[in-house]
Write a protein that holds these residues in place. Structure first.
Motif, PDB file in Angstrom:
ATOM      1  N   SER A 198       1.795  -0.924  15.174  1.00  0.00           N
ATOM      2  CA  SER A 198       0.445  -1.490  15.160  1.00  0.00           C
ATOM      3  C   SER A 198       0.082  -1.964  13.759  1.00  0.00           C
ATOM      4  O   SER A 198      -0.666  -2.923  13.596  1.00  0.00           O
ATOM      5  CB  SER A 198      -0.573  -0.477  15.701  1.00  0.00           C
ATOM      6  N   ILE A 199       0.629  -1.282  12.759  1.00  0.00           N
ATOM      7  CA  ILE A 199       0.349  -1.760  11.390  1.00  0.00           C
ATOM      8  C   ILE A 199       1.043  -3.083  11.139  1.00  0.00           C
ATOM      9  O   ILE A 199       0.471  -4.019  10.576  1.00  0.00           O
ATOM     10  CB  ILE A 199       0.795  -0.724  10.345  1.00  0.00           C
ATOM     11  N   GLU A 200       2.272  -3.152  11.586  1.00  0.00           N
ATOM     12  CA  GLU A 200       3.038  -4.390  11.381  1.00  0.00           C
ATOM     13  C   GLU A 200       2.329  -5.562  12.029  1.00  0.00           C
ATOM     14  O   GLU A 200       2.360  -6.683  11.537  1.00  0.00           O
ATOM     15  CB  GLU A 200       4.433  -4.239  11.982  1.00  0.00           C
ATOM     16  N   ALA A 201       1.674  -5.274  13.138  1.00  0.00           N
ATOM     17  CA  ALA A 201       1.032  -6.357  13.892  1.00  0.00           C
ATOM     18  C   ALA A 201      -0.232  -6.850  13.200  1.00  0.00           C
ATOM     19  O   ALA A 201      -0.715  -7.946  13.495  1.00  0.00           O
ATOM     20  CB  ALA A 201       0.706  -5.881  15.291  1.00  0.00           C
ATOM     21  N   ALA A 202      -0.772  -6.045  12.282  1.00  0.00           N
ATOM     22  CA  ALA A 202      -2.037  -6.435  11.634  1.00  0.00           C
ATOM     23  C   ALA A 202      -1.843  -7.714  10.846  1.00  0.00           C
ATOM     24  O   ALA A 202      -0.830  -7.905  10.184  1.00  0.00           O
ATOM     25  CB  ALA A 202      -2.519  -5.321  10.727  1.00  0.00           C
ATOM     26  N   GLN A 203      -2.857  -8.589  10.937  1.00  0.00           N
ATOM     27  CA  GLN A 203      -2.724  -9.894  10.299  1.00  0.00           C
ATOM     28  C   GLN A 203      -3.309  -9.888   8.889  1.00  0.00           C
ATOM     29  O   GLN A 203      -4.332  -9.253   8.650  1.00  0.00           O
ATOM     30  CB  GLN A 203      -3.459 -10.942  11.126  1.00  0.00           C
ATOM     31  N   GLY A 204      -2.645 -10.590   8.014  1.00  0.00           N
ATOM     32  CA  GLY A 204      -3.153 -10.894   6.673  1.00  0.00           C
ATOM     33  C   GLY A 204      -3.921  -9.763   6.009  1.00  0.00           C
ATOM     34  O   GLY A 204      -3.402  -8.685   5.755  1.00  0.00           O
ATOM     35  N   GLY A 205      -5.187 -10.034   5.753  1.00  0.00           N
ATOM     36  CA  GLY A 205      -6.014  -9.106   4.988  1.00  0.00           C
ATOM     37  C   GLY A 205      -6.276  -7.799   5.723  1.00  0.00           C
ATOM     38  O   GLY A 205      -6.643  -6.800   5.098  1.00  0.00           O
TER      39      GLY A 205
ATOM     40  N   ASN B 234     -11.505  -5.305  -2.963  1.00  0.00           N
ATOM     41  CA  ASN B 234     -11.968  -4.032  -2.422  1.00  0.00           C
ATOM     42  C   ASN B 234     -11.259  -2.889  -3.142  1.00  0.00           C
ATOM     43  O   ASN B 234     -10.158  -2.482  -2.790  1.00  0.00           O
ATOM     44  CB  ASN B 234     -11.676  -3.993  -0.926  1.00  0.00           C
ATOM     45  N   ARG B 235     -11.939  -2.399  -4.164  1.00  0.00           N
ATOM     46  CA  ARG B 235     -11.300  -1.381  -4.993  1.00  0.00           C
ATOM     47  C   ARG B 235     -11.143  -0.060  -4.248  1.00  0.00           C
ATOM     48  O   ARG B 235     -10.187   0.660  -4.458  1.00  0.00           O
ATOM     49  CB  ARG B 235     -12.126  -1.152  -6.248  1.00  0.00           C
ATOM     50  N   GLY B 236     -12.100   0.229  -3.352  1.00  0.00           N
ATOM     51  CA  GLY B 236     -12.023   1.475  -2.601  1.00  0.00           C
ATOM     52  C   GLY B 236     -10.751   1.524  -1.768  1.00  0.00           C
ATOM     53  O   GLY B 236     -10.034   2.532  -1.747  1.00  0.00           O
TER      54      GLY B 236
ATOM     55  N   LEU C 288      -0.380  -5.372  -2.600  1.00  0.00           N
ATOM     56  CA  LEU C 288      -1.025  -4.665  -3.715  1.00  0.00           C
ATOM     57  C   LEU C 288      -0.981  -5.503  -4.988  1.00  0.00           C
ATOM     58  O   LEU C 288      -1.982  -5.678  -5.673  1.00  0.00           O
ATOM     59  CB  LEU C 288      -0.345  -3.319  -3.956  1.00  0.00           C
ATOM     60  N   LEU C 289       0.186  -6.030  -5.296  1.00  0.00           N
ATOM     61  CA  LEU C 289       0.332  -6.794  -6.540  1.00  0.00           C
ATOM     62  C   LEU C 289      -0.531  -8.048  -6.505  1.00  0.00           C
ATOM     63  O   LEU C 289      -1.119  -8.440  -7.514  1.00  0.00           O
ATOM     64  CB  LEU C 289       1.794  -7.157  -6.768  1.00  0.00           C
ATOM     65  N   GLU C 290      -0.614  -8.643  -5.324  1.00  0.00           N
ATOM     66  CA  GLU C 290      -1.421  -9.854  -5.215  1.00  0.00           C
ATOM     67  C   GLU C 290      -2.892  -9.525  -5.481  1.00  0.00           C
ATOM     68  O   GLU C 290      -3.594 -10.268  -6.155  1.00  0.00           O
ATOM     69  CB  GLU C 290      -1.252 -10.441  -3.822  1.00  0.00           C
ATOM     70  N   LEU C 291      -3.324  -8.388  -4.938  1.00  0.00           N
ATOM     71  CA  LEU C 291      -4.714  -7.998  -5.165  1.00  0.00           C
ATOM     72  C   LEU C 291      -4.987  -7.806  -6.651  1.00  0.00           C
ATOM     73  O   LEU C 291      -6.003  -8.265  -7.181  1.00  0.00           O
ATOM     74  CB  LEU C 291      -5.034  -6.716  -4.397  1.00  0.00           C
TER      75      LEU C 291
ATOM     76  N   SER D 148       9.551   1.427   6.238  1.00  0.00           N
ATOM     77  CA  SER D 148      10.074   0.559   7.299  1.00  0.00           C
ATOM     78  C   SER D 148      10.256  -0.830   6.699  1.00  0.00           C
ATOM     79  O   SER D 148       9.477  -1.264   5.840  1.00  0.00           O
ATOM     80  CB  SER D 148       9.100   0.519   8.473  1.00  0.00           C
ATOM     81  N   SER D 149      11.271  -1.502   7.157  1.00  0.00           N
ATOM     82  CA  SER D 149      11.673  -2.741   6.482  1.00  0.00           C
ATOM     83  C   SER D 149      10.539  -3.759   6.455  1.00  0.00           C
ATOM     84  O   SER D 149      10.415  -4.518   5.504  1.00  0.00           O
ATOM     85  CB  SER D 149      12.884  -3.315   7.187  1.00  0.00           C
ATOM     86  N   LYS D 150       9.695  -3.730   7.492  1.00  0.00           N
ATOM     87  CA  LYS D 150       8.677  -4.777   7.538  1.00  0.00           C
ATOM     88  C   LYS D 150       7.445  -4.419   6.718  1.00  0.00           C
ATOM     89  O   LYS D 150       6.608  -5.265   6.452  1.00  0.00           O
ATOM     90  CB  LYS D 150       8.262  -5.019   8.984  1.00  0.00           C
ATOM     91  N   ILE D 151       7.321  -3.146   6.392  1.00  0.00           N
ATOM     92  CA  ILE D 151       6.114  -2.753   5.680  1.00  0.00           C
ATOM     93  C   ILE D 151       6.335  -2.644   4.180  1.00  0.00           C
ATOM     94  O   ILE D 151       5.510  -3.085   3.378  1.00  0.00           O
ATOM     95  CB  ILE D 151       5.554  -1.439   6.261  1.00  0.00           C
ATOM     96  N   GLN D 152       7.472  -2.105   3.808  1.00  0.00           N
ATOM     97  CA  GLN D 152       7.679  -1.767   2.402  1.00  0.00           C
ATOM     98  C   GLN D 152       7.363  -2.926   1.453  1.00  0.00           C
ATOM     99  O   GLN D 152       6.515  -2.803   0.569  1.00  0.00           O
ATOM    100  CB  GLN D 152       9.111  -1.304   2.178  1.00  0.00           C
ATOM    101  N   THR D 153       8.028  -4.060   1.617  1.00  0.00           N
ATOM    102  CA  THR D 153       7.816  -5.160   0.671  1.00  0.00           C
ATOM    103  C   THR D 153       6.448  -5.785   0.873  1.00  0.00           C
ATOM    104  O   THR D 153       5.812  -6.208  -0.079  1.00  0.00           O
ATOM    105  CB  THR D 153       8.890  -6.246   0.836  1.00  0.00           C
ATOM    106  N   ARG D 154       5.994  -5.807   2.115  1.00  0.00           N
ATOM    107  CA  ARG D 154       4.693  -6.417   2.383  1.00  0.00           C
ATOM    108  C   ARG D 154       3.599  -5.630   1.648  1.00  0.00           C
ATOM    109  O   ARG D 154       2.700  -6.216   1.029  1.00  0.00           O
ATOM    110  CB  ARG D 154       4.437  -6.402   3.882  1.00  0.00           C
TER     111      ARG D 154
END
Lengths: 98, 733
Positions: free
Chosen positions: B86-93, B173-175, B159-162, B148-154
Motif C-alpha cells: 500500500s505504501i508503494e502504491a501511494a502517489q507522489g507527495g 512539512n518539517r513535522g 527526503l533529499l529532494e525535500l 524493499s527495492s521499491k521503497i528504499q531509493t524512493r
C-alpha cells in the motif's frame, strides 16, 4: 473513589473484587492490560476475568497489592501467607508478573 | 570435630498437568493469530487481553514457545508485506505521508502484540536468545518495508529532494520529515546513517561546492561571509528541527569545508574587500564574522592572524621608516599609539579578544618599533611633550591612561637603556626649567618604569627628584642665613645636582657677571659650610635668568633668558657696541653655544634685543652687536628661547649612541663575570646566549661587542682560554 480509578477483578468462581487501579498495577500483567493501546476489552470495561485463579487466591492477591503499596511507601510489616496457599499463589504471581 | 556430612538436595521441576489434547497448540495459536490480524486491522476492541495473555502464557508454559515465536514472525511478515504494497502504491507527495501513517500503525500494533506476548518476552526469549518482540517488529519493518527495492531509493530521493527544496527557499512539512528521520533513527543509528545521512552529506557537499563557487565569483568577501554564515545557521537549524543531533557536526563540517576551507585564501586576499580592506575600513562586523567562520576550520585563524600580522608589520614599517614622520617625534609616537589602539579595538570587538592575536599584535609592534633606532628617543620625547604641556587640564585618569599606553610602547623596545638615557636628559631639562606640569604624573611614570625594569633602572631618576627637593630646602636655609644681608642683590636659585644621577653635561663654564658672582660665592661658602667634603661646580649651561630691561622710550620689559644670554646682555649694561670677539673674550662661552645664544638674541623676529651688523641670519666671527634701543613688544614679559633643536641633531644622536655603547660595556662585562663565576667553564656560544638572556630586559647586546668584552676580560686576567679547546673559557678567581 471514582469509577475510572478502580478496576474489577473477577475470580474463576465469579467473585468480584473492586480495587484501586494503583494497587492493581502492582501486577505488571494487569498494568499492561489496562494501559496497552488499541482498546482491549479490559481497558474499555475496567474489569478483568481470571478463569484460572480461585477466589481465595485472588483475595490474597488483592491483599498483597495493598500491602505492597504500603511497603513501598515505607511501612515495613510482614505479609502472612498460609502454607497451603503458597504453591498456587506463586503460580499466580508468575502469571501476573508481580 | 569432623566436617558435617554433605547432603545433596535435588529440586525437581513442578510437573504441570499434561495437556491431553494434541491439537491444543494449534488451536491456541489460531486464537492468537486471529488476534494479531484483528490488531493490524484496527479491530482490537473486542479482544480480551486476559484471554490472549493467558493463551500465550500457556503455550510458553507447555513448551510451545518456538511455535508461538515462529508463528508471530510469519504473521507479522505477512502484514508488513501488505503494508509495503500500500505504501508503494501511494502517489507522489502522498508517499511519505502513507509511510508515516503505516509506521505509526505498525508501532501501535507492535506495542499491543508485545503486551499480550509479554510472558514469552520475559521467559522464553531470554532463555533461547531470540530477538525480543519489539526489536523483532522493528527489524521486520526495516527489512520488509524500508529495504524493499521499491521503497528504499524512493525514500532516499524524496527526503533529499525535500531538503533541497527547503534550501532553495520553499516551505516543507518539517513535522513529517521529523517523523520519518525519527523512524530511521528508531530502526537503529546505522539505518539512519546508511539510508539517509551518508547520501545527505554527499549531496550537500556537491550543492555547497557549486554554490560557493558561484558566490565567490559574484560577491565580495563581506557578502560571501554573510551568505556562508546564513547557510551554516540554516543547516544547524535544519538539524535541530528534523535530523539527528549527531548529524550537526557532520553537516556543518561539510559546509565549513566547501564554503570556507576551500576558498579561505581567496577570501582573505580578495581584492578591495579582503581582510586587509576590512582592517583598513574598521569593518568590525565583517571581521567578527570572518573570525567566527574561520575558527571552525583548521588553520583558518592562523591564516587570518598571519595576514593581519604581515599587514600590521608593513604599515608599521612604513610608519617608522617614513622620513616625513621622523620630523615630528610627538606625532610619530601618537601615530604608533593610534595604530595600537586601532588593532586593540579590532581584536577586542571582532576577534573575541583572542590571546594569540594579541600576541601577534605585540610581536609585530616589537618588530617594527625596533626597526627605527630612534624609537626610544621619540618615545621619551613624546612623554616629555605630554608632561610639559600635553596633560594640562586633563583628568588624572586620562593622564594615567596616556602613561600606560606609553609604557606599553616602552615594553616593545629592545634598547631600554637608550630610552633611559634620553628620558634622563629630558627629565633633567623638565625639572631644571620647572616645566613639569604634574609632579604626580612624573612620579607615577617612574613607578611604572620601576615595576617594569626594577629598582636599578629608576634609582638615578629618583635621585633627580630627591635633588630637587633637597635644593629647595637648601635655598630656604641659605636665605634664612643671609637674612637682611641679601639687600638688593639678584635673587639666586641654586639646584644642587648629584653627579652621576643627572645626565653628564660637558662642563662648559663661563664668566658670570660680577653682580651674580657675589651671591654665588656666598652660596658656595654657605653650602660648603653645611656639607663637608663636597665640591660645587656651576653648570651655567643649564640655568635660566629673569632680567629687567629698560628700552629706548622708557618702556620696561622683563626678559626670560638662559644663563648664557644673561651673561651676554649684562655686558651691554655698560657699553652699547661689542664685537663678537669681545663678547667671546668677556664671557668665555664656548663658541657653538655663544653663536646659538647670540642668534636668538639678535636674529629672532619680535625678540631681537640686540642689533647685529651686518644684518644676516647667521652669526659670523667678525660681526658686531648693538643694544637695540628700538626694541618693542606687546608683552611685558618676553621669553627669549635659545634656538634649541628639540630633537637631537645627527652628531648629537651619534654622541648619545656612543655614550650608550660605552655604558653597555661594563654591564656586559658584569654579566659575563656573573655567569662565569657560577659556571667556571663555558664555551663561547653559551656565554653569548646567557649574556643576551640576562641583559635583554634592558637591551640586546651585540655578539661582536660581547666577544670584545670577553677579550678584554682575558687581558685583565678574569678569564683564560682553555689550553686544549680554544673555544672554552675558564674563570680565574
Amino acid at each position: 473513589m471514582k469509577k475510572e480509578d478502580t478496576v474489577k477483578l473477577i475470580s474463576a468462581e465469579g467473585f468480584e473484587f473492586v480495587i484501586s487501579k494503583e494497587a492493581a498495577m502492582v501486577s505488571q500483567t494487569i498494568r499492561n492490560m489496562l494501559t496497552s493501546p488499541g482498546g482491549f476489552a479490559e481497558t474499555e470495561h475496567g474489569e478483568v476475568t481470571f478463569p484460572e485463579i480461585s477466589t481465595t487466591i485472588l483475595e490474597k492477591i488483592c491483599q498483597y497489592f495493598y500491602w505492597s503499596l504500603q511497603y513501598s511507601r515505607g511501612k515495613e510489616t510482614d505479609f502472612h501467607i498460609e502454607p497451603e496457599l503458597t504453591l498456587e499463589l506463586m503460580m499466580a504471581a508468575n502469571y501476573l508478573h508481580t | 570435630m569432623s566436617a558435617p556430612k554433605k547432603r545433596t538436595f535435588q529440586i525437581e521441576a513442578f510437573k504441570h498437568r499434561v495437556v491431553v489434547d494434541p491439537k491444543y497448540a494449534e488451536k491456541t495459536w489460531k486464537i492468537l493469530e486471529h488476534a494479531i490480524h484483528e490488531i493490524y486491522n484496527h479491530n482490537a476492541s473486542g479482544l480480551s487481553f486476559e484471554e490472549l495473555y493467558r493463551n500465550a502464557y500457556n503455550m510458553v508454559l507447555h513448551k510451545f514457545g518456538e511455535k508461538l515465536y515462529s508463528g508471530l514472525v510469519t504473521t507479522m511478515t505477512f502484514h508488513l508485506t501488505e503494508i509495503c504494497k500500500s505504501i508503494e502504491a501511494a502517489q507522489g507527495g502522498l508517499f511519505l505521508e502513507e509511510l508515516n501513517r503505516k509506521w505509526a500503525d505498525h508501532n501501535k500494533a507492535l506495542q499491543m502484540i508485545r503486551d499480550i506476548l509479554m510472558y514469552m518476552d520475559r521467559t522464553f526469549i531470554p532463555s533461547t536468545h531470540k530477538t525480543p518482540v519489539h526489536e523483532l517488529g522493528l527489524n521486520l519493518w526495516r527489512d520488509v518495508v524500508i529495504h524493499s527495492s521499491k521503497i528504499q531509493t524512493r525514500l532516499q530521493d524524496t527526503l533529499l529532494e525535500l531538503v533541497q527544496r527547503e534550501r532553495s527557499g520553499e516551505v516543507i512539512n518539517r513535522g513529517l520529515m521529523r517523523n520519518i528521520t525519527k523512524m530511521l533513527m528508531d530502526l537503529g543509528s546505522f539505518v539512519y546513517q546508511d539510508d539517509f545521512e551518508k547520501h545527505f552529506l554527499e549531496v550537500s557537499a556537491d550543492f555547497y561546492r557549486l554554490e560557493s563557487q558561484e558566490f565567490i565569483e559574484s560577491c565580495d568577501c563581506g557578502d560571501y561571509l554573510k551568505k556562508a554564515e546564513r547557510r551554516l545557521n540554516e543547516e544547524m537549524e535544519r538539524v535541530s528541527h528534523y535530523l539527528d543531533a549527531r548529524s550537526e557536526a557532520k553537516i556543518t563540517n561539510v559546509v565549513e569545508k566547501e564554503m570556507i576551507e576551500s576558498h579561505m585564501n581567496r577570501l582573505v586576499h580578495m581584492e578591495n574587500s579582503g581582510l586587509v580592506n576590512m582592517l583598513v575600513d574598521d569593518k568590525y562586523e565583517d571581521l567578527g564574522r570572518m573570525y567566527c567562520l574561520f575558527r571552525r576550520v583548521p588553520s583558518g585563524l592562523i591564516l587570518i592572524r598571519d595576514v593581519m600580522t604581515s599587514y600590521i608589520r608593513d604599515t608599521g614599517k612604513q610608519l617608522v621608516s617614513d622620513p616625513e614622520r621622523l620630523k615630528d617625534p610627538v606625532d610619530f609616537v601618537q601615530r604608533l599609539l593610534d595604530l595600537k589602539d586601532k588593532y586593540d579595538k579590532v581584536i577586542n570587538s571582532a576577534f573575541n579578544n583572542d590571546k594569540t592575536f594579541q600576541n601577534a599584535l605585540n610581536s609585530s609592534f616589537e618588530y617594527f618599533i625596533n626597526l627605527n633606532s630612534r624609537s626610544p628617543e621619540f618615545i621619551s620625547l613624546f612623554v616629555d611633550d605630554k608632561l610639559r604641556k600635553g596633560l594640562r587640564g586633563v583628568s588624572e585618569e586620562d593622564v594615567e591612561n596616556v602613561l600606560d599606553k606609553v609604557m606599553m610602547l616602552f615594553r616593545f623596545l629592545q634598547e631600554k637603556d637608550v630610552f633611559e638615557k634620553y628620558y634622563k636628559q629630558h627629565l633633567a631639562k623638565r625639572l631644571l626649567s620647572g616645566k613639569t606640569v604634574s609632579d604626580d604624573a612624573e612620579r607615577s611614570l617612574i613607578v611604572k618604569l620601576k615595576t617594569e625594569c626594577g629598582y636599578q633602572f629608576t634609582s638615578k631618576l629618583e635621585g633627580m627628584f630627591t635633588d630637587m627637593k633637597t635644593s629647595q630646602d637648601t635655598m630656604q636655609g641659605f636665605y634664612a642665613s643671609l637674612g637682611a644681608e641679601s639687600g638688593d642683590s639678584p635673587t639666586l636659585t641654586v639646584q644642587v645636582l648629584t653627579t652621576g644621577s643627572w645626565p653628564t653635561q660637558p662642563s662648559a663654564t663661563c664668566n658670570l657677571p660680577a653682580e651674580i658672582m657675589g651671591i654665588c660665592e656666598k652660596f658656595r661658602s654657605y653650602y660648603l659650610g653645611t656639607h663637608t667634603g663636597r665640591r660645587l661646580t656651576w653648570q651655567t649651561n643649564m640655568g635660566t635668568a629673569d632680567l629687567k630691561g629698560t628700552f629706548g622710550k622708557g618702556q620696561k620689559h622683563e626678559l626670560n633668558v638662559s644663563t648664557y644670554q644673561m651673561c651676554v646682555l649684562m655686558l651691554f649694561n655698560s657699553i652699547d657696541r661689542l664685537s663678537y670677539k669681545e663678547i667671546e673674550q668677556a664671557t668665555e662661552i664656548p663658541a657653538p653655544e655663544l653663536k646659538r645664544c647670540l642668534q636668538s638674541l639678535a636674529c629672532v623676529k619680535g625678540k631681537h634685543v640686540l642689533r647685529k651688523e651686518p644684518m644676516s641670519k647667521d652669526i659670523a666671527e667678525d660681526d658686531a652687536f648693538f643694544f637695540n634701543d628700538k626694541f618693542t613688544s606687546k608683552f611685558v614679559k618676553v621669553k627669549i628661547g635659545t634656538v634649541v633643536a628639540q630633537r637631537e641633531s645627527e652628531p648629537e644622536n651619534q654622541e648619545t649612541r656612543q655614550r650608550v655603547e660605552e655604558d653597555r660595556k661594563p654591564q656586559i662585562e658584569a654579566a659575563i663575570v656573573r655567569i662565569m663565576k657560577a659556571r667556571r667553564v663555558l664555551d663561547h656560544n653559551n656565554i653569548v646566549t646567557e649574556v643576551t638572556k640576562q641583559l635583554q630586559s634592558r637591551f640586546l647586546p651585540n655578539p661582536v661587542v660581547i666577544k670584545k668584552r670577553i677579550e678584554s676580560l682575558i687581558e685583565r686576567e678574569f678569564l683564560e682560554r682553555d689550553k686544549v679547546d680554544r673555544k672554552l673559557y675558564r674563570y680565574l678567581a
